[in-house]
Design a protein around this motif. Sequence first.
Motif, PDB file in Angstrom:
ATOM      1  N   ALA A   1      11.805   5.969   3.184  1.00 29.38           N
ATOM      2  CA  ALA A   1      12.809   5.230   3.964  1.00 29.38           C
ATOM      3  C   ALA A   1      12.141   4.233   4.902  1.00 29.38           C
ATOM      4  CB  ALA A   1      13.685   6.200   4.751  1.00 29.38           C
ATOM      5  N   ALA A   2      11.008   4.627   5.482  1.00 28.46           N
ATOM      6  CA  ALA A   2      10.308   3.733   6.415  1.00 28.46           C
ATOM      7  C   ALA A   2       9.787   2.499   5.681  1.00 28.46           C
ATOM      8  CB  ALA A   2       9.158   4.471   7.098  1.00 28.46           C
ATOM      9  N   ALA A   3       9.269   2.695   4.477  1.00 31.91           N
ATOM     10  CA  ALA A   3       8.765   1.561   3.697  1.00 31.91           C
ATOM     11  C   ALA A   3       9.918   0.656   3.265  1.00 31.91           C
ATOM     12  CB  ALA A   3       8.006   2.067   2.473  1.00 31.91           C
ATOM     13  N   MET A   4      11.022   1.270   2.896  1.00 35.62           N
ATOM     14  CA  MET A   4      12.208   0.518   2.484  1.00 35.62           C
ATOM     15  C   MET A   4      12.750  -0.313   3.647  1.00 35.62           C
ATOM     16  SD  MET A   4      15.290   2.201   0.339  1.00 35.62           S
ATOM     17  CE  MET A   4      16.066   3.185   1.576  1.00 35.62           C
TER      18      MET A   4
ATOM     19  N   MET B   1       0.834  -1.206   0.000  1.00 37.34           N
ATOM     20  CA  MET B   1       0.000   0.000   0.000  1.00 37.34           C
ATOM     21  C   MET B   1       0.868   1.255   0.000  1.00 37.34           C
ATOM     22  SD  MET B   1      -3.006  -1.176   2.581  1.00 37.34           S
ATOM     23  CE  MET B   1      -3.480   0.492   2.986  1.00 37.34           C
ATOM     24  N   VAL B   2       1.914   1.232   0.806  1.00 38.37           N
ATOM     25  CA  VAL B   2       2.801   2.398   0.846  1.00 38.37           C
ATOM     26  C   VAL B   2       3.475   2.570  -0.510  1.00 38.37           C
ATOM     27  CG1 VAL B   2       4.865   3.391   1.880  1.00 38.37           C
ATOM     28  CG2 VAL B   2       3.190   2.256   3.324  1.00 38.37           C
TER      29      VAL B   2
ATOM     30  N   LYS C   1      -2.179  -1.019  23.849  1.00 36.49           N
ATOM     31  CA  LYS C   1      -2.763  -0.943  22.496  1.00 36.49           C
ATOM     32  C   LYS C   1      -2.014   0.086  21.649  1.00 36.49           C
ATOM     33  CE  LYS C   1      -7.517  -2.370  23.368  1.00 36.49           C
ATOM     34  NZ  LYS C   1      -8.906  -1.908  23.608  1.00 36.49           N
ATOM     35  N   ALA C   2      -1.628   1.181  22.283  1.00 35.72           N
ATOM     36  CA  ALA C   2      -0.916   2.236  21.541  1.00 35.72           C
ATOM     37  C   ALA C   2       0.381   1.685  20.945  1.00 35.72           C
ATOM     38  CB  ALA C   2      -0.625   3.419  22.461  1.00 35.72           C
ATOM     39  N   SER C   3       1.089   0.889  21.726  1.00 31.38           N
ATOM     40  CA  SER C   3       2.347   0.317  21.250  1.00 31.38           C
ATOM     41  C   SER C   3       2.105  -0.627  20.080  1.00 31.38           C
ATOM     42  CB  SER C   3       3.036  -0.436  22.387  1.00 31.38           C
ATOM     43  OG  SER C   3       4.153  -1.139  21.886  1.00 31.38           O
ATOM     44  N   ARG C   4       1.084  -1.469  20.204  1.00 36.76           N
ATOM     45  CA  ARG C   4       0.794  -2.412  19.109  1.00 36.76           C
ATOM     46  C   ARG C   4       0.371  -1.657  17.845  1.00 36.76           C
ATOM     47  NH1 ARG C   4      -0.636  -5.774  23.544  1.00 36.76           N
ATOM     48  NH2 ARG C   4      -2.734  -4.912  23.723  1.00 36.76           N
ATOM     49  N   TRP C   5      -0.393  -0.595  18.053  1.00 36.87           N
ATOM     50  CA  TRP C   5      -0.818   0.209  16.898  1.00 36.87           C
ATOM     51  C   TRP C   5       0.390   0.851  16.215  1.00 36.87           C
ATOM     52  CZ3 TRP C   5      -0.702   5.095  14.903  1.00 36.87           C
ATOM     53  CH2 TRP C   5      -1.615   5.373  13.870  1.00 36.87           C
ATOM     54  N   LEU C   6       1.297   1.404  17.021  1.00 35.01           N
ATOM     55  CA  LEU C   6       2.501   2.028  16.453  1.00 35.01           C
ATOM     56  C   LEU C   6       3.345   0.999  15.706  1.00 35.01           C
ATOM     57  CD1 LEU C   6       3.581   4.372  19.385  1.00 35.01           C
ATOM     58  CD2 LEU C   6       2.981   5.116  17.070  1.00 35.01           C
ATOM     59  N   ALA C   7       3.488  -0.184  16.298  1.00 36.28           N
ATOM     60  CA  ALA C   7       4.309  -1.222  15.657  1.00 36.28           C
ATOM     61  C   ALA C   7       3.758  -1.562  14.273  1.00 36.28           C
ATOM     62  CB  ALA C   7       4.364  -2.463  16.545  1.00 36.28           C
ATOM     63  N   ALA C   8       2.438  -1.517  14.142  1.00 35.56           N
ATOM     64  CA  ALA C   8       1.811  -1.890  12.870  1.00 35.56           C
ATOM     65  C   ALA C   8       1.678  -0.719  11.905  1.00 35.56           C
ATOM     66  CB  ALA C   8       0.429  -2.488  13.139  1.00 35.56           C
ATOM     67  N   ASN C   9       1.587   0.493  12.430  1.00 34.80           N
ATOM     68  CA  ASN C   9       1.200   1.629  11.581  1.00 34.80           C
ATOM     69  C   ASN C   9       2.199   2.774  11.461  1.00 34.80           C
ATOM     70  OD1 ASN C   9      -1.759   1.037  10.844  1.00 34.80           O
ATOM     71  ND2 ASN C   9      -1.697   0.649  13.049  1.00 34.80           N
ATOM     72  N   ALA C  10       3.142   2.891  12.395  1.00 33.29           N
ATOM     73  CA  ALA C  10       4.002   4.086  12.414  1.00 33.29           C
ATOM     74  C   ALA C  10       4.709   4.318  11.078  1.00 33.29           C
ATOM     75  CB  ALA C  10       5.019   3.979  13.550  1.00 33.29           C
ATOM     76  N   ARG C  11       5.106   3.245  10.428  1.00 32.79           N
ATOM     77  CA  ARG C  11       5.882   3.424   9.190  1.00 32.79           C
ATOM     78  C   ARG C  11       5.072   4.085   8.082  1.00 32.79           C
ATOM     79  NH1 ARG C  11       5.561  -2.296   9.128  1.00 32.79           N
ATOM     80  NH2 ARG C  11       4.238  -3.113   7.464  1.00 32.79           N
TER      81      ARG C  11
ATOM     82  N   ASP D   1      -0.450  13.812  11.788  1.00 32.55           N
ATOM     83  CA  ASP D   1      -1.190  12.888  10.905  1.00 32.55           C
ATOM     84  C   ASP D   1      -1.388  11.536  11.598  1.00 32.55           C
ATOM     85  OD1 ASP D   1      -1.294  14.749   8.943  1.00 32.55           O
ATOM     86  OD2 ASP D   1       0.258  13.850   7.676  1.00 32.55           O
ATOM     87  N   MET D   2      -0.302  11.049  12.183  1.00 32.09           N
ATOM     88  CA  MET D   2      -0.349   9.734  12.834  1.00 32.09           C
ATOM     89  C   MET D   2      -1.297   9.762  14.025  1.00 32.09           C
ATOM     90  SD  MET D   2       2.884   7.328  13.826  1.00 32.09           S
ATOM     91  CE  MET D   2       3.571   8.241  15.205  1.00 32.09           C
ATOM     92  N   ASN D   3      -1.237  10.826  14.785  1.00 32.36           N
ATOM     93  CA  ASN D   3      -2.101  10.961  15.959  1.00 32.36           C
ATOM     94  C   ASN D   3      -3.574  10.987  15.550  1.00 32.36           C
ATOM     95  OD1 ASN D   3      -2.323  11.526  18.892  1.00 32.36           O
ATOM     96  ND2 ASN D   3      -3.302  13.400  18.145  1.00 32.36           N
ATOM     97  N   ALA D   4      -3.872  11.681  14.456  1.00 28.45           N
ATOM     98  CA  ALA D   4      -5.263  11.745  13.986  1.00 28.45           C
ATOM     99  C   ALA D   4      -5.752  10.352  13.602  1.00 28.45           C
ATOM    100  CB  ALA D   4      -5.356  12.696  12.791  1.00 28.45           C
TER     101      ALA D   4
END
Length: 258
Positions: free
Chosen positions: A235-238, A9-10, A193-203, A122-125
């Motif tokens: 870079a995050a996707a790479m 997707m990215v 939950k916040a940590s799991r969300w970040l692990a999956a979505n932060a990039r 953006d991420m916070n929203a």
Amino acid sequence: MLRNVGFLMVFAALAPACAQVKASGPDAERIRAAISAMRIAPEAKAAIQARIDGAPKPFRLYVAQALADRAADPMLLFRVDKSKALPVGFAPADLRALDGTGLSVSRPGHRLRAAALAALEDMNAAALKEGLTLLVSSSYRSYDYQVEVWDRGVKADGAVETAASVAKPGHSQHQLGTAIDFGSITDAFADTKASRWLAANARRFGFTLSYPKGLAEITGYKWESWHYRYVGKAAAAMEAGYFGGVQEYLLLFLEALE
Ligand SMILES: [Zn+2]
């Protein structure tokens, strides 16, 4: 080879922008030479090269975009770790206050560089839409503040133990103004939950975990489930798709392309 949908997707989102950069990135030979020059375990190099060989076209586009990002902002992808310090006297020129933004903060006075703050907003929203709060507990730290953090640690635990989790002044990602510690800044954060969300979505927003679990020999630091650095979306996707989610490898590779 491409093990997750998020990665694709990215890529789909970045591809049009990358097309404008054209194939001005390095060719396959230069990429191979850069990987060969990285000072990491041979097996790790082989794994990275195999992933690139499995999907070379997206990789070249990501590299071209990451190099364009770095040309526009040399500190965005600057490696800083135990063996490499920031330039003496470095302080970002575009720090912005988090106060007044509506972001959840541990105390007043947090600051980040403009691009990192915009990405965080953006991420916070996106997190809020899923009912999650991303609490910012640490952000930009000046060289002088890092001196205090380091000295406090050495006084309490001694230099050896402190060095496992605290950067020496001039060696902290927090001095870049693009690193954030979320939540409790303890291992308990990993179970939230916040940590799991970040692990999956932060990039998706250009942030990656700097010190993953079990990689102290590579990163220099114990696992920090709360510490993310903004590196930009390409870079995050790479990193996720080709470097096994290891930010240190990504940064070493880009450095080898300089
Ligand atoms: Zn941190």
